[in-house]
Every structure is written in structure tokens, then in C-alpha cells.
Scaffold this motif. Sequence first.
Motif, short mmCIF file in Angstrom:
data_model
loop_
_atom_site.label_atom_id
_atom_site.label_comp_id
_atom_site.label_asym_id
_atom_site.label_seq_id
_atom_site.Cartn_x
_atom_site.Cartn_y
_atom_site.Cartn_z
N ARG A 25 0.84 -1.21 0.00
CA ARG A 25 0.00 0.00 0.00
C ARG A 25 0.87 1.25 0.00
O ARG A 25 0.60 2.22 -0.72
N ARG A 26 1.93 1.23 0.79
CA ARG A 26 2.83 2.39 0.85
C ARG A 26 3.53 2.60 -0.49
O ARG A 26 3.67 3.73 -0.95
N ASP A 27 3.96 1.51 -1.12
CA ASP A 27 4.64 1.62 -2.41
C ASP A 27 3.69 2.18 -3.48
O ASP A 27 4.10 3.01 -4.30
N LEU A 28 2.44 1.73 -3.46
CA LEU A 28 1.46 2.24 -4.43
C LEU A 28 1.16 3.71 -4.19
O LEU A 28 1.00 4.49 -5.14
N ALA A 29 1.08 4.11 -2.93
CA ALA A 29 0.84 5.52 -2.61
C ALA A 29 2.00 6.39 -3.09
O ALA A 29 1.78 7.49 -3.61
N ARG A 30 3.21 5.90 -2.94
CA ARG A 30 4.38 6.66 -3.40
C ARG A 30 4.41 6.75 -4.92
O ARG A 30 4.78 7.78 -5.49
N VAL A 73 -1.80 9.29 0.02
CA VAL A 73 -0.73 10.18 -0.44
C VAL A 73 -0.53 11.31 0.57
O VAL A 73 0.60 11.71 0.87
N SER A 74 -1.64 11.82 1.11
CA SER A 74 -1.56 12.88 2.12
C SER A 74 -0.77 12.42 3.33
O SER A 74 0.03 13.19 3.89
N GLU A 75 -0.96 11.18 3.75
CA GLU A 75 -0.21 10.65 4.89
C GLU A 75 1.28 10.64 4.60
O GLU A 75 2.10 10.96 5.47
N ILE A 81 6.65 16.37 5.47
CA ILE A 81 6.67 17.76 5.88
C ILE A 81 6.78 17.87 7.40
O ILE A 81 7.36 18.82 7.92
N ARG A 82 6.22 16.88 8.13
CA ARG A 82 6.40 16.87 9.59
C ARG A 82 7.88 16.80 9.94
O ARG A 82 8.37 17.57 10.76
N ASP A 83 8.59 15.89 9.28
CA ASP A 83 10.02 15.75 9.54
C ASP A 83 10.76 17.03 9.20
O ASP A 83 11.63 17.49 9.95
N ALA A 124 -11.24 18.24 2.24
CA ALA A 124 -11.17 17.90 3.66
C ALA A 124 -10.04 16.94 4.01
O ALA A 124 -9.59 16.91 5.16
N SER A 125 -9.54 16.17 3.04
CA SER A 125 -8.46 15.24 3.34
C SER A 125 -7.18 15.96 3.72
O SER A 125 -6.26 15.36 4.29
N GLY A 126 -7.10 17.26 3.40
CA GLY A 126 -5.91 18.03 3.75
C GLY A 126 -5.95 18.63 5.14
O GLY A 126 -4.98 19.25 5.59
#
Length: 208
Positions: A25-30, A73-75, A81-83, A124-126
Motif C-alpha cells: 500500500r505504501r509503495d502504491l501511494a508513493r 498520499v496525504s499521509e 513535511i512533519r520531519d 477535507a483530506s488536507g
Amino acid sequence: MSAITEKTPDDGRSTRWDEHRATRRRDLARAARKAVHLHGTDISMDEIAAHAGTSKSIMYRYFTDKTGLQQAVSEEVMQQIRDALETAAHTATTPREALRNMVSAYLEMIEHSPNVYYFVTRDASGLPFLDLMIDLLATPFAQEMNAPDADARAWGAGAVGFVRGTGEWWLHHLGGNDIPTRPELTDRITTWLWSGPISTLVRQRTTS
């Protein structure tokens, strides 16, 4: 006499599958994030799937719909950006420098990939992304003013609106006449937030 329930030993297959699914899932989001970066916010799920080297049905299996993909993708973007913002804040030696560093990190992000930025903040996802910015921008204000948490968050919310509005205006007009560079805009936003834009501009006019 109570019945005895026989337990099947855990062979770890379920855990391994969960880990595989999370990694996939993470790879697909990237891959989706890169596709949006290259092709824009209106890219279709078919186009995203093709860019990821898979099918639309697989994308739906992992994300349900395009909104679910947008959230994933937002996650990814939020963590990055948090880092960046936390590093910017924690490496500063003064509250004002922390504010400037965070403004700079934000402007660098939106300039680097406007498509991804608009993709994760246009609805709203943002909101979690904006909440994160409010928390981080409130920190230098609270440090400098010794302000109550509610006051710091109120200031942070106003600051985020100001930075976001100014940054998006700048992004839209990049390349035009008299549009400041990113470092110039960073300095101006920092000064305006720290000292107030009206009093700053008045002082500049009276001393020029």
C-alpha cells in the motif's frame, strides 16, 4: 466441567500478510504521488495504475476509491513535511529563526511539487496537514510570548492561513514581474508574522 478450547498455534502467516499489505500500500501511494507530481491533480485512477505498473482494480483493492488514495498520499506527504518542519524548528536557536525555518520549508515544498500540494490540500483530506502546521507554527509564538495554549493555537491557525494564502498566491504568480524569490518571500512572511505587516510597511515607508 468447563469445556477446553484448543488453540491453533500462530504460525505468523497473518502477521506477514499484514506487513506485506502495508508495504504494498505504501509503495502504491508513493507511485501515485510521483504520478501526480508529473501529470497533475486531475490524473485518473487508470493513469495512476499504469504509472504504478498495476491495474485499476488493484488500486481499488488497496484504497477503495480515489479519495482513499488521496488520503494515503496525504499521509506520505504529511510525514515528510512533519520531519522537515520539526527539523527546521529544532535546529533553530531562537523562536523567530524557528518560524523562518518552517516558513522556508513550507515554501520549498509547494514550489518543488505544486501538483502534489494541491492534490492533498484541496478538500477535507488536507485538514490533518493544516492541523500539523498549526501545531508547529504555534510553538515559536508560545515560546516567545509565554502564551496560553489556546492563544498559541489561535495565533498558529491565523499564521497558517496567512502563510498558506501568501504561498499559494506566490506559487500562482511565479515568473511574473516583481515576484519575490523564495528566500525573499520567506524573509517577508517571517517579518510580517513576527512584527505585523502594517507596522512593518509603515516603518519602511517613513524611513525610506
